[in-house]
Design an enzyme around this catalytic site. Sequence first.
Site, PDB file in Angstrom:
ATOM      1  N   ALA A   1      46.759  34.667  40.301  1.00  0.00           N
ATOM      2  CA  ALA A   1      46.318  33.314  39.969  1.00  0.00           C
ATOM      3  C   ALA A   1      45.172  33.343  38.962  1.00  0.00           C
ATOM      4  O   ALA A   1      44.125  32.718  39.159  1.00  0.00           O
ATOM      5  CB  ALA A   1      45.909  32.571  41.232  1.00  0.00           C
ATOM      6  N   HIS A   2      45.363  34.087  37.880  1.00  0.00           N
ATOM      7  CA  HIS A   2      44.393  34.149  36.786  1.00  0.00           C
ATOM      8  C   HIS A   2      45.092  33.756  35.488  1.00  0.00           C
ATOM      9  O   HIS A   2      46.266  34.072  35.286  1.00  0.00           O
ATOM     10  CB  HIS A   2      43.810  35.563  36.654  1.00  0.00           C
TER      11      HIS A   2
ATOM     12  N   HIS B   1      44.078  43.923  40.829  1.00  0.00           N
ATOM     13  CA  HIS B   1      44.898  43.274  39.801  1.00  0.00           C
ATOM     14  C   HIS B   1      45.267  44.325  38.749  1.00  0.00           C
ATOM     15  O   HIS B   1      45.054  44.135  37.560  1.00  0.00           O
ATOM     16  CB  HIS B   1      44.165  42.089  39.188  1.00  0.00           C
TER      17      HIS B   1
ATOM     18  N   ASN C   1      47.984  43.604  47.532  1.00  0.00           N
ATOM     19  CA  ASN C   1      48.238  42.409  46.727  1.00  0.00           C
ATOM     20  C   ASN C   1      47.799  42.634  45.290  1.00  0.00           C
ATOM     21  O   ASN C   1      46.751  43.211  45.024  1.00  0.00           O
ATOM     22  CB  ASN C   1      47.501  41.199  47.305  1.00  0.00           C
TER      23      ASN C   1
ATOM     24  N   ASP D   1      45.451  36.982  56.930  1.00  0.00           N
ATOM     25  CA  ASP D   1      45.798  35.589  57.212  1.00  0.00           C
ATOM     26  C   ASP D   1      47.242  35.400  57.654  1.00  0.00           C
ATOM     27  O   ASP D   1      47.676  34.272  57.898  1.00  0.00           O
ATOM     28  CB  ASP D   1      45.503  34.706  55.997  1.00  0.00           C
ATOM     29  N   GLY D   2      48.016  36.482  57.729  1.00  0.00           N
ATOM     30  CA  GLY D   2      49.415  36.370  58.101  1.00  0.00           C
ATOM     31  C   GLY D   2      50.318  35.997  56.963  1.00  0.00           C
ATOM     32  O   GLY D   2      51.548  35.973  57.134  1.00  0.00           O
TER      33      GLY D   2
ATOM     34  N   HIS E   1      49.338  37.043  53.333  1.00  0.00           N
ATOM     35  CA  HIS E   1      49.178  38.077  52.313  1.00  0.00           C
ATOM     36  C   HIS E   1      49.703  39.434  52.756  1.00  0.00           C
ATOM     37  O   HIS E   1      50.077  40.255  51.912  1.00  0.00           O
ATOM     38  CB  HIS E   1      47.701  38.214  51.927  1.00  0.00           C
TER      39      HIS E   1
ATOM     40  N   ASP F   1      39.095  35.870  50.403  1.00  0.00           N
ATOM     41  CA  ASP F   1      39.617  35.483  49.089  1.00  0.00           C
ATOM     42  C   ASP F   1      39.864  33.972  49.072  1.00  0.00           C
ATOM     43  O   ASP F   1      40.807  33.467  48.472  1.00  0.00           O
ATOM     44  CB  ASP F   1      40.900  36.248  48.752  1.00  0.00           C
TER      45      ASP F   1
ATOM     46  N   ALA G   1      47.665  31.891  45.447  1.00  0.00           N
ATOM     47  CA  ALA G   1      46.418  31.628  44.724  1.00  0.00           C
ATOM     48  C   ALA G   1      45.239  31.686  45.678  1.00  0.00           C
ATOM     49  O   ALA G   1      44.700  30.670  46.109  1.00  0.00           O
ATOM     50  CB  ALA G   1      46.484  30.269  44.032  1.00  0.00           C
TER      51      ALA G   1
END
Length: 399
Positions: free
Chosen positions: A152-153, A207, A231, A260-261, A263, A286, A321
């Site tokens: 998300a960049h 990234h 990720n 978080d379940g 990612h 994040d 994102a």
Amino acid sequence: MATPPGARGTTENPQPATARTPLLLTGAHVVLPDGTVENGHLSVEGARITAKAPENARVLDVTGHWLVPGFVDLHNHGGGGASFTSGTVEDVLTGIATHRRHGTTTLVASTVTGDMDFLVRRAGLLSELAEQGDIAGIHFEGPFISPCRKGAHSEELLRDPDPADVRKLVDAARGHARMVTLATELPGGIQSVRILAEHGVIAAIGHTDATYEQTVEAIDAGATVATHLFNAMPALGHRAPGPIAALLEDERVTVELINDGTHLHPAALELAFHHKGADRVAFITDAMDAAGFGDGLYMLGPLEVEVSDGVARLVEGDSIAGSTLTLDRAFKRAVTVDRLTVGDAVAALSANPARLLGLYDSIGSLEPGKYADLVLLDAEFGVKGVMRRGEWVVDPQLG
């Protein structure tokens, strides 16, 4: 801490503690670096944990609850509907307050990719908040990342990690740059890692489209963190293992995980703990603006994000994102779904990130002399109270 020291007075109903009100918390499962003390106690005087409660301490019975250190978030872009990446000072304070209510007593504010002039100005604003003690520093995520793994960049704003540009951002942070995420395989990446290490700033690999060999080179140059492992990087392969294998196998590297379940599959989290051990994992959020706020449309830097059922994705492209995670949810998931011990979860949420930031002498564990940053949890690991620097952010709820 198995039995409380003598303290006059009677157990009282929960009342806000102030810096002038000594407090003795009794009856809890107190999670310490060397294990959990049952029916334990914790004393607070002023902003600090003390070895012994003063005779005039207020006594608060928290029997059946857990006392754990305040959570430390290395990687956070906002919350409460407010952005650290582009908001005003008031917006940033709103986001900080939101995460504090969920147990995060220490937070590093993360940026996203932007043009250099904007990021320099952003560093100036965030540095003021660091100087006031509202945040623990700044994390620059982008613009020195791979267009192949941009997530998300904004791709048009990405650039190679030219050492001069990296140094420019570090200087703009006025001593408060804590971490810079880099695709270290890009031109200038290795030299930039060395510059960051020389200035006491964490070089984080993320990234990235790096090979295994390129990742090893970056670690040898001084990179010590993996930005949200798994990720925004190539998947683990049996012939081309890529960065994941290099980051997991090296004991010098701490890996960030977004628990978080969404990612990560639980098996991926288990793999990370198996290879790194509990002392080399740091849970992060994040988080973006929607954390602690709700579904809807948001902006992450220049990109529009839609949050639906708590999952944030770009409107164009559908990439994840960031997250809407708060660290209390990461903690609860760790011990109830991922079957981690409470001690291992505390290490990942408090002690390990505090060590990375060089702050373990004052936060990250419930030891005398450290700041009274703590979270009170019920038997189901729900937040029932949050204290920061000896003052309740969330008053104890014991009824």
